[in-house]
Design an enzyme around this catalytic site. Structure first.
Site, short mmCIF file in Angstrom:
data_model
loop_
_atom_site.label_atom_id
_atom_site.label_comp_id
_atom_site.label_asym_id
_atom_site.label_seq_id
_atom_site.Cartn_x
_atom_site.Cartn_y
_atom_site.Cartn_z
N ARG A 72 0.84 -1.21 0.00
CA ARG A 72 0.00 0.00 0.00
C ARG A 72 0.87 1.25 0.00
O ARG A 72 0.57 2.24 -0.64
CB ARG A 72 -0.95 0.00 1.20
CG ARG A 72 -1.71 1.34 1.34
CD ARG A 72 -2.84 1.28 2.36
NE ARG A 72 -2.49 0.61 3.58
CZ ARG A 72 -1.74 1.14 4.58
NH1 ARG A 72 -1.23 2.36 4.45
NH2 ARG A 72 -1.49 0.46 5.66
N TYR B 122 -17.00 15.74 -16.44
CA TYR B 122 -17.30 14.31 -16.35
C TYR B 122 -18.32 14.07 -15.22
O TYR B 122 -18.19 14.61 -14.11
CB TYR B 122 -16.01 13.54 -16.10
CG TYR B 122 -16.20 12.11 -15.67
CD1 TYR B 122 -17.03 11.24 -16.39
CD2 TYR B 122 -15.55 11.61 -14.56
CE1 TYR B 122 -17.19 9.92 -16.00
CE2 TYR B 122 -15.70 10.30 -14.16
CZ TYR B 122 -16.53 9.45 -14.87
OH TYR B 122 -16.69 8.16 -14.47
#
Length: 388
Positions: free
Chosen positions: A52, A105
């Protein structure tokens, strides 16, 4: 590759961050499919602890992305919206505001209105995409100006340098979603933008087989976003990073063909008897063609259009193409057709969509790299028999 050398774009896309693996000599960056990394002693490691926080395959992608956009640091994310979320969450606090162009968008609009607005971060939208339009709606609370250029789905072109000047004069930073152009055609950081965001799902990946996002910019702005990324997650897996890197290797030649095909189709559609309007910045008739020609080196593969038969004709076309697949997304080697009102922009309330021109008669094409004659023939047969 490093130092003061400035290889060309295609060379950097293939080589930067992608030296042969020192352990094995592998020419292609390996997929480091590991969640954790063995340490020689507590806190002593070879630069990686947990995937991560960092992974060598992802690091290669991030290094390459930074080079392509000419930024100091790049970050890769699990999706374009994960990248957008990280920018907003890392750099804003309750009481701050965003200024954005109205043609946006649908996923970004949804994020701003339904996630960040309840957190106390407001957004002002401008219908006027000229620099004056942004200046008119900015407030002392505006910390980020967010633009797309070309915009999704109406293919407006926004003058990056001019809007950057407006943002900076008012104490804000400019973030440019560069997804529709790709770094091959446009590099906003060189025009005065502060951060660049991508959905790497699109042209960067280029093969409709991976979902990802990216943020690129100066370390001073990217470092706090990197902290948020590690703290909140949203990172791509090593296989996703590998697929995106593989796609980037052919970005230059793909964008050349996307642009060439779209330009030819747009010119043909402009004179088609069943077509009412063509939105494509590569056409001299586009109101911002001169700006596009100045800040881009090609006009990309996105075309929007309206047919004389309105919504019924639009529905007929999108359900009768054979090569153009009816699907969301864009930027892959295969051609796609999309109905924004019911697909990519369905999350925008109808009254707002209609005001912005995203109605049931609008069609969006993502022009692929197939033979352009075949694409034209497909559109012609789909237009045949459509309602007038």
């Amino acid at each position: 590759m490093s130092g003061d050398d400035k290889p060309g774009f295609a060379t950097r896309a293939i080589h930067v961050g992608q030296d042969a693996d020192p352990a094995t000599g592998a020419t292609v960056v390996p997929i480091y499919a590991t969640s954790t990394f063995t340490q020689s002693a507590p806190g002593e490691h070879l630069g990686y602890e947990y995937s991560r926080s960092g992974n060598p395959t992802r690091a290669a992608l991030e290094t390459c992305l930074a080079s392509l956009e000419q930024g100091e640091r790049g970050l890769a994310f699990a999706s374009g919206l994960a990248a957008t979320t990280a920018v907003l969450a890392a750099l804003l606090k309750p009481g701050d505001a965003v200024c954005a162009s109205a043609d946006l968008y649908g996923g970004t609009f949804r994020l701003l209105e339904r996630v960040f607005k309840p957190w106390g971060i407001a957004t002002q939208y401008t219908e006027d995409a000229a620099p004056e339009g942004f200046a008119a709606v900015m407030t002392p609370q505006t910390k980020i100006v967010w633009i797309e250029t070309p915009t999704n789905p109406l293919l407006q072109i926004i003058d990056i340098a001019a809007v950057a000047e407006v943002a900076h004069r008012n104490g804000a930073i400019l973030v440019v979603d560069n997804t529709f152009a790709s770094p091959y055609l446009q590099q906003p950081l060189t025009l005065g933008a502060d951060l660049v965001v991508h959905s790497t799902t699109k042209y960067l990946g280029g093969h409709s087989d991976v979902v990802g996002g990216a943020v690129i910019g100066p370390k001073s702005l990217v470092d706090p976003i990197a902290f948020y990324q590690n703290a909140a997650g949203g990172v791509p897996g090593p296989f996703d990073a590998y697929l995106t890197l593989r796609g980037i290797k052919t970005l230059a030649i793909r964008m050349q063909q996307h642009s060439a095909n779209a330009t030819e189709l747009a010119q043909w559609l402009l004179h088609h008897p069943q077509v009412e309007h063509v939105y494509y910045p590569g056409l001299p008739t586009h109101p911002n063609h001169a700006i596009a020609a100045r800040q881009m080196r090609g006009f990309s593969g996105m075309i929007s259009l309206r047919l004389r038969g309105g919504a019924a004709a639009a529905r007929h076309l999108v359900t009768h193409t054979r090569l153009f697949s009816l699907a969301e997304s864009l930027g892959g080697v295969e051609s796609l057709v999309c109905h924004p009102a019911t697909m990519t922009h369905a999350s925008i309330p109808a009254e707002i969509r209609l005001k912005r021109g995203v109605d049931d008669g609008l069609i969006r094409l993502s022009v692929g790299i197939e033979e352009v004659a075949d694409l034209q023939a497909d559109l012609e047969q789909a237009l045949t028999g459509s309602p007038q």
